[in-house]
Design an enzyme around this catalytic site. Structure first.
Site, mmCIF file in Angstrom:
data_model
loop_
_atom_site.group_PDB
_atom_site.id
_atom_site.type_symbol
_atom_site.label_atom_id
_atom_site.label_comp_id
_atom_site.label_asym_id
_atom_site.label_seq_id
_atom_site.Cartn_x
_atom_site.Cartn_y
_atom_site.Cartn_z
ATOM 1 N N CYS A 174 7.816 -3.062 5.660
ATOM 2 C CA CYS A 174 7.266 -4.887 5.236
ATOM 3 C C CYS A 174 8.880 -5.879 5.011
ATOM 4 O O CYS A 174 9.673 -5.832 5.261
ATOM 5 C CB CYS A 174 6.070 -5.257 4.984
ATOM 6 S SG CYS A 174 6.088 -4.389 3.834
ATOM 7 N N ARG A 220 2.971 -4.324 1.896
ATOM 8 C CA ARG A 220 2.005 -4.893 2.946
ATOM 9 C C ARG A 220 2.176 -3.190 3.874
ATOM 10 O O ARG A 220 1.038 -2.913 4.491
ATOM 11 C CB ARG A 220 2.576 -5.396 4.120
ATOM 12 C CG ARG A 220 2.033 -6.866 3.003
ATOM 13 C CD ARG A 220 2.115 -8.047 4.300
ATOM 14 N NE ARG A 220 3.793 -8.235 3.666
ATOM 15 C CZ ARG A 220 4.637 -9.133 4.723
ATOM 16 N NH1 ARG A 220 3.984 -10.338 4.823
ATOM 17 N NH2 ARG A 220 6.050 -9.229 4.203
#
Lengths: 302, 146
Positions: free
Chosen positions: A247, A252
């Protein structure tokens, strides 16, 4: 495993059902011997506004990241952090947090790097606990320091570095950022601070599956058929694939790592924590802009 | 630092209060500021169009600066589940409250880095407060055509 697993039928379809607990299960097991509940949030003050009774706090940034070098804390420091929080190697750790467990999953992934055996997520995190009107407290728990021998951090199994990604080109990559970051129209998530990538776009051939798709509206994880539709049908992942997720700074993608590995059962999944803030600033690495994954260059630059 | 102009009183006091505390207690003080952030005056609550989002902050925070009779007032709103951002907004709002335009514009841009919060909340997060101050000062300039 110190504490029994949550037998909820919902979890039984997942590859590793022992990695999740429900809010109802946790409420009943808060006082279990050998269980420590850890809160890990994006907002560094959220724990102080009220937390699950007995939970200790672990901040992804001030606790888990080295303050000087871009890396996780040393094994010595990690052991010290866990001792302070009353965690020993055989403790069952349940982590929960805000934003669909975004930062809780990140903490869980870091625990995995250091080889902590029994670490689980609270399905739905803070949002579900709150929505169900369950108890919060302002009290700081009285923690008896535990013993935690200095572990060995193994960066080879669940972590990928930039050179690993270059060598991996041609195998499945999942970019879990927003479509705007993926196509190159911006380098940060909408409404997030600029974290200094010089170029925008994505790693060639990466499929874009924004991380939040794995969570249902109420913040709990989606069912296996729903996840299969997203990751197998949508992103083309197949059994046996060697997968790297990334990410912006690796947070994430920790969430997606959890989904691919623990829920869908892919054996070889690594999280590239250098992610876009490294790739987007590195010299002579291939980048593709636009909404299409793009082709892997014939000679990947080294 | 002796050749820099003195901070306005409220900001200097906030700075001293934080620096007098250990790192953990600074978080508690930030939480107090967070809880003190007043609700928006009704005239703005009904006019979200007047508010500017501080996109550099991790959480949705909106600010609006008023300059009345040469004095600055900052209004801000951020959700309950974002106490850090609320705390940042509350510090800037209290620190700028009632300052002259000239004094408000003279507040050093790096004020957020000087109150002992960098180590408590991390450099990454403190950028949100720096952006908040920067946007507030820009709004003041726009209001007075400076």
């Amino acid at each position: 495993m110190t504490v029994d697993r949550d037998p909820s039928p919902k979890f039984s379809e997942y590859a590793h059902p022992e990695r999740l607990v429900s809010t109802g299960w946790l409420a009943e097991h808060l006082n279990d011997q050998g269980l420590v509940v850890v809160e890990s949030d994006e907002d560094v003050l959220l724990y102080e506004t009220g937390h699950i009774p007995g939970a200790v706090k672990l901040d992804w940034h001030t606790d888990l990241n080295d303050p000087v070098q871009r890396d996780y804390v040393s094994a010595e420091r990690f052991a010290e952090l866990l001792r302070e929080r009353g965690i020993s190697p055989d403790t069952t750790v349940v982590i929960y947090g805000d934003k669909n467990n975004w930062w809780a999953a990140y903490a869980l992934w870091v625990f995995t790097l250091f080889g902590h055996d029994d670490v689980r997520l609270l399905d739905g995190g803070r949002a579900t606990w709150e929505a169900e009107g369950r108890e919060y407290t302002l009290d700081q728990p009285a923690v008896a320091a535990a013993d935690y021998p200095v572990p060995v951090r193994d960066d080879s199994v669940v972590r990928a570095f930039k050179d690993d990604v270059l060598a991996h080109l041609g195998s499945p990559l999942i970019d879990v950022r927003s479509p705007e970051e993926y196509d190159g129209s911006r380098t940060t998530a909408p409404a997030y601070p600029e974290e200094g990538a010089l170029r925008a776009g994505h790693i060639p051939s990466a499929q874009n599956v924004p991380w939040g798709k794995a969570a249902a509206e109420d913040g709990t994880f989606r069912s296996v058929p729903e996840l299969d539709a997203i990751y197998r049908d949508g992103a083309g992942l197949k059994d046996g694939d060697d997968i790297i997720a990334y990410c912006r700074i690796g947070e994430r993608s920790s969430h997606t790592w959890f989904v691919l590995h623990h829920l869908l059962g892919f054996e070889n999944v690594r999280n590239y924590d250098g992610s876009w803030t490294e790739w987007g600033s590195a010299v002579r690495v291939p980048i593709v802009t636009g909404a299409e994954p793009g082709e892997v260059p014939l000679v990947a630059s080294r | 630092m002796s050749d820099t102009p003195a901070l306005p009183e409220a900001l200097a006091e906030i700075q001293q209060d934080f620096l007098d505390l250990g790192v953990k207690d600074r978080l508690q003080l930030l939480l107090e500021f967070s809880n003190e952030l007043p609700a928006l005056p009704e005239r703005y609550a009904e006019h979200p169009d007047l508010l500017e989002q501080v996109v550099e902050c991790q959480s949705p925070v909106f600010i609006f600066v008023e300059v009345t009779e040469g004095r600055v007032h900052l209004h801000a709103t951020a959700p309950r589940e974002s106490p850090t951002t609320r705390g940042f907004a509350s510090i800037i709002a209290q620190g700028l409250e009632g300052l002259t335009v000239e004094d408000a514009l003279a507040v050093p841009d790096d004020y957020p880095q000087t109150i002992g919060l960098v180590e408590a909340v991390s450099p990454l997060r403190i950028r949100g407060m720096t952006a908040l101050l920067g946007r507030a000062k820009r709004q003041i300039r726009e209001k007075v055509g400076a």
